[in-house]
Every structure is written in C-alpha cells, then in structure tokens.
Design a protein around this motif. Structure first.
Motif, PDB file in Angstrom:
ATOM      1  N   UNK A 151       0.805  -1.222   0.000  1.00  7.11           N
ATOM      2  CA  UNK A 151       0.000   0.000   0.000  1.00  7.11           C
ATOM      3  C   UNK A 151       0.833   1.265   0.000  1.00  7.11           C
ATOM      4  N   UNK A 152       0.240   2.324  -0.544  1.00  3.37           N
ATOM      5  CA  UNK A 152       0.886   3.635  -0.501  1.00  3.37           C
ATOM      6  C   UNK A 152       0.112   4.635   0.353  1.00  3.37           C
ATOM      7  N   UNK A 153      -1.053   4.231   0.834  1.00  3.03           N
ATOM      8  CA  UNK A 153      -1.844   5.051   1.767  1.00  3.03           C
ATOM      9  C   UNK A 153      -2.403   4.095   2.816  1.00  3.03           C
ATOM     10  N   UNK A 154      -2.082   4.362   4.086  1.00  3.28           N
ATOM     11  CA  UNK A 154      -2.435   3.441   5.170  1.00  3.28           C
ATOM     12  C   UNK A 154      -3.021   4.240   6.328  1.00  3.28           C
ATOM     13  N   UNK A 155      -4.146   3.764   6.869  1.00 10.24           N
ATOM     14  CA  UNK A 155      -4.724   4.329   8.087  1.00 10.24           C
ATOM     15  C   UNK A 155      -4.980   3.162   9.039  1.00 10.24           C
ATOM     16  N   UNK A 156      -4.398   3.255  10.220  1.00 11.42           N
ATOM     17  CA  UNK A 156      -4.608   2.244  11.253  1.00 11.42           C
ATOM     18  C   UNK A 156      -5.283   2.924  12.433  1.00 11.42           C
ATOM     19  N   UNK A 157      -6.368   2.344  12.909  1.00  9.19           N
ATOM     20  CA  UNK A 157      -7.079   2.915  14.044  1.00  9.19           C
ATOM     21  C   UNK A 157      -7.383   1.793  15.027  1.00  9.19           C
ATOM     22  N   UNK A 158      -6.829   1.932  16.224  1.00  8.07           N
ATOM     23  CA  UNK A 158      -6.976   0.911  17.254  1.00  8.07           C
ATOM     24  C   UNK A 158      -7.133   1.592  18.605  1.00  8.07           C
ATOM     25  N   UNK A 172       7.088  -3.520   9.151  1.00  2.86           N
ATOM     26  CA  UNK A 172       6.374  -3.356   7.879  1.00  2.86           C
ATOM     27  C   UNK A 172       6.003  -1.899   7.645  1.00  2.86           C
ATOM     28  N   UNK A 173       5.592  -1.196   8.696  1.00  2.00           N
ATOM     29  CA  UNK A 173       5.267   0.236   8.563  1.00  2.00           C
ATOM     30  C   UNK A 173       6.510   1.035   8.174  1.00  2.00           C
ATOM     31  N   UNK A 174       7.618   0.760   8.845  1.00  2.00           N
ATOM     32  CA  UNK A 174       8.864   1.471   8.530  1.00  2.00           C
ATOM     33  C   UNK A 174       9.296   1.208   7.097  1.00  2.00           C
ATOM     34  N   UNK A 175       9.171  -0.026   6.657  1.00  2.00           N
ATOM     35  CA  UNK A 175       9.530  -0.398   5.295  1.00  2.00           C
ATOM     36  C   UNK A 175       8.617   0.296   4.270  1.00  2.00           C
ATOM     37  N   UNK A 176       7.326   0.333   4.548  1.00  4.58           N
ATOM     38  CA  UNK A 176       6.379   0.985   3.637  1.00  4.58           C
ATOM     39  C   UNK A 176       6.666   2.479   3.527  1.00  4.58           C
ATOM     40  N   UNK A 177       7.026   3.081   4.642  1.00  2.00           N
ATOM     41  CA  UNK A 177       7.332   4.505   4.633  1.00  2.00           C
ATOM     42  C   UNK A 177       8.593   4.780   3.820  1.00  2.00           C
ATOM     43  N   UNK A 178       9.615   3.951   3.984  1.00  4.87           N
ATOM     44  CA  UNK A 178      10.887   4.157   3.290  1.00  4.87           C
ATOM     45  C   UNK A 178      10.816   3.757   1.820  1.00  4.87           C
ATOM     46  N   UNK A 179      10.349   2.554   1.549  1.00  4.17           N
ATOM     47  CA  UNK A 179      10.398   2.030   0.180  1.00  4.17           C
ATOM     48  C   UNK A 179       9.223   2.478  -0.685  1.00  4.17           C
ATOM     49  N   UNK A 180       8.031   2.514  -0.108  1.00  5.49           N
ATOM     50  CA  UNK A 180       6.834   2.866  -0.880  1.00  5.49           C
ATOM     51  C   UNK A 180       6.488   4.344  -0.754  1.00  5.49           C
ATOM     52  N   UNK A 181       7.225   5.057   0.112  1.00  6.85           N
ATOM     53  CA  UNK A 181       6.889   6.446   0.407  1.00  6.85           C
ATOM     54  C   UNK A 181       5.411   6.560   0.808  1.00  6.85           C
ATOM     55  N   UNK A 182       4.942   5.577   1.556  1.00  4.24           N
ATOM     56  CA  UNK A 182       3.541   5.506   1.947  1.00  4.24           C
ATOM     57  C   UNK A 182       3.168   6.631   2.906  1.00  4.24           C
ATOM     58  N   UNK A 183       1.954   7.114   2.746  1.00  7.53           N
ATOM     59  CA  UNK A 183       1.366   8.067   3.675  1.00  7.53           C
ATOM     60  C   UNK A 183       0.663   7.238   4.743  1.00  7.53           C
ATOM     61  N   UNK A 218       0.413   2.336  25.078  1.00 13.06           N
ATOM     62  CA  UNK A 218       1.662   2.308  25.829  1.00 13.06           C
ATOM     63  C   UNK A 218       2.556   3.478  25.415  1.00 13.06           C
ATOM     64  N   UNK A 219       3.231   4.051  26.387  1.00 15.31           N
ATOM     65  CA  UNK A 219       4.163   5.150  26.129  1.00 15.31           C
ATOM     66  C   UNK A 219       5.237   4.736  25.123  1.00 15.31           C
ATOM     67  N   UNK A 220       5.684   3.490  25.192  1.00 12.25           N
ATOM     68  CA  UNK A 220       6.684   2.997  24.240  1.00 12.25           C
ATOM     69  C   UNK A 220       6.180   3.083  22.801  1.00 12.25           C
ATOM     70  N   UNK A 221       4.876   2.889  22.607  1.00 11.52           N
ATOM     71  CA  UNK A 221       4.284   2.984  21.266  1.00 11.52           C
ATOM     72  C   UNK A 221       4.313   4.425  20.774  1.00 11.52           C
ATOM     73  N   UNK A 222       4.007   5.351  21.647  1.00 12.46           N
ATOM     74  CA  UNK A 222       4.028   6.773  21.266  1.00 12.46           C
ATOM     75  C   UNK A 222       5.433   7.158  20.816  1.00 12.46           C
ATOM     76  N   UNK A 223       6.427   6.712  21.551  1.00 13.90           N
ATOM     77  CA  UNK A 223       7.824   7.005  21.193  1.00 13.90           C
ATOM     78  C   UNK A 223       8.189   6.323  19.876  1.00 13.90           C
ATOM     79  N   UNK A 224       7.828   5.050  19.729  1.00 18.55           N
ATOM     80  CA  UNK A 224       8.185   4.290  18.522  1.00 18.55           C
ATOM     81  C   UNK A 224       7.535   4.858  17.266  1.00 18.55           C
ATOM     82  N   UNK A 225       6.391   5.517  17.422  1.00 19.52           N
ATOM     83  CA  UNK A 225       5.667   6.064  16.272  1.00 19.52           C
ATOM     84  C   UNK A 225       5.935   7.545  16.060  1.00 19.52           C
TER      85      UNK A 225
END
Length: 149
Positions: A23-30, A44-55, A66-73
């Motif tokens: 995909x080149x456009x991704x929305x995740x809601x959880x 996979x998200x990091x790869x899509x952003x780098x290789x596919x230039x995904x939004x 989790x706070x770790x998720x906020x930092x990782x994203x």
C-alpha cells in the motif's frame, strides 16, 4: 468480503503486514495499542514509509496506548486521542490503498499481541475500487477521524 480470524493461519497480523507492504496510503485505528502488538507490524510500517513512500496515519486512544508505542511512532503521523476532550476512541479499522484499489479490515482486533495473533478475534475485510459505494462509506468515516487530529 472475507472473514478474518486469528483461529486460522492467516491471522490479523499476517494479513495486515501483507497489506501494509502493498500500500501507498495506510490508516490504522486501534483503541488499544500495546508494545508487543506494535512490534508485530512496526517493521512493515517502517519499510512501507521508506520504500513505498507511503502516507501513514495511526490513531489510538491515549488511555490505552503504551508510552513505548508513542515514542516508537514518533516518525509517523500518530494521533493519540485523549477522551477528556472528545469521545472515547474504540474503533478498530485498518485501511489500505494502492493505485485504484482499497482494502479495509473492520472488526474487533486491536494493535496488541492478543488482538493481532492470539485472541479469538473476528474482522471483515472489504476490498474494491476507489470510488465505489463501499469505499465512499469507509472514506467518510476516515474523514470523521480527522476531528481528533
């Protein structure tokens, strides 16, 4: 329309990672996002952003992220919804777009280890062409999520 369950080999994690990679456009809601679940899809998200230039846009509920998720994203568009100022975000929708096609997974699975892999979760996967009635309905909901931004 297809049903997606963690009771089969094609669990939520596998299908979401597969769709992210295409995909080149991704929305995740959880509503809930836990470190163990994010680790299942973050490469996979990091790869899509780098290789596919995904939004990529990700929504999660502040109370259950989790706070770790906020930092990782931090390098993504991550909207953390604080229910003090708005409604409690409980939605689970994973949207993917590539060229003229879309896929959306809508169901019970959060971005947690249990939600993506081990819990008894059930979702519906809808796919079709951009502009179809189904796409318009899903796009309308995704536009509503922007109120949290």
């Amino acid at each position: 329309m297809k049903l997606l369950s963690n009771l089969t080999k094609q669990n939520h994690r596998k299908r979401i990672v597969e769709l992210i990679s295409k995909s080149d456009h991704i929305v995740l809601c959880s509503g809930w996002m836990k470190r163990a679940g994010l680790k299942k899809i973050l490469p996979a998200l990091e790869n899509a952003k780098q290789k596919n230039n995904a939004v990529i846009t990700i929504y999660s509920n502040k109370k259950h992220t989790d706070e770790e998720c906020i930092i990782a994203l931090n390098d993504f568009r991550h909207i953390v919804v604080d229910d003090i100022y708005s409604k409690y975000l409980h939605t689970k929708i994973y949207y993917f777009q590539a060229e003229n096609n879309f896929n959306a997974i809508i169901g019970s699975a959060n971005i947690t280890h249990g939600g993506l892999v081990s819990n008894d979760e059930l979702s519906v996967e809808i796919s079709g062409l951009i502009g179809s009635k189904e796409h318009q309905d899903i796009s309308s909901y995704l536009e509503q999520l922007e109120k949290y931004a």
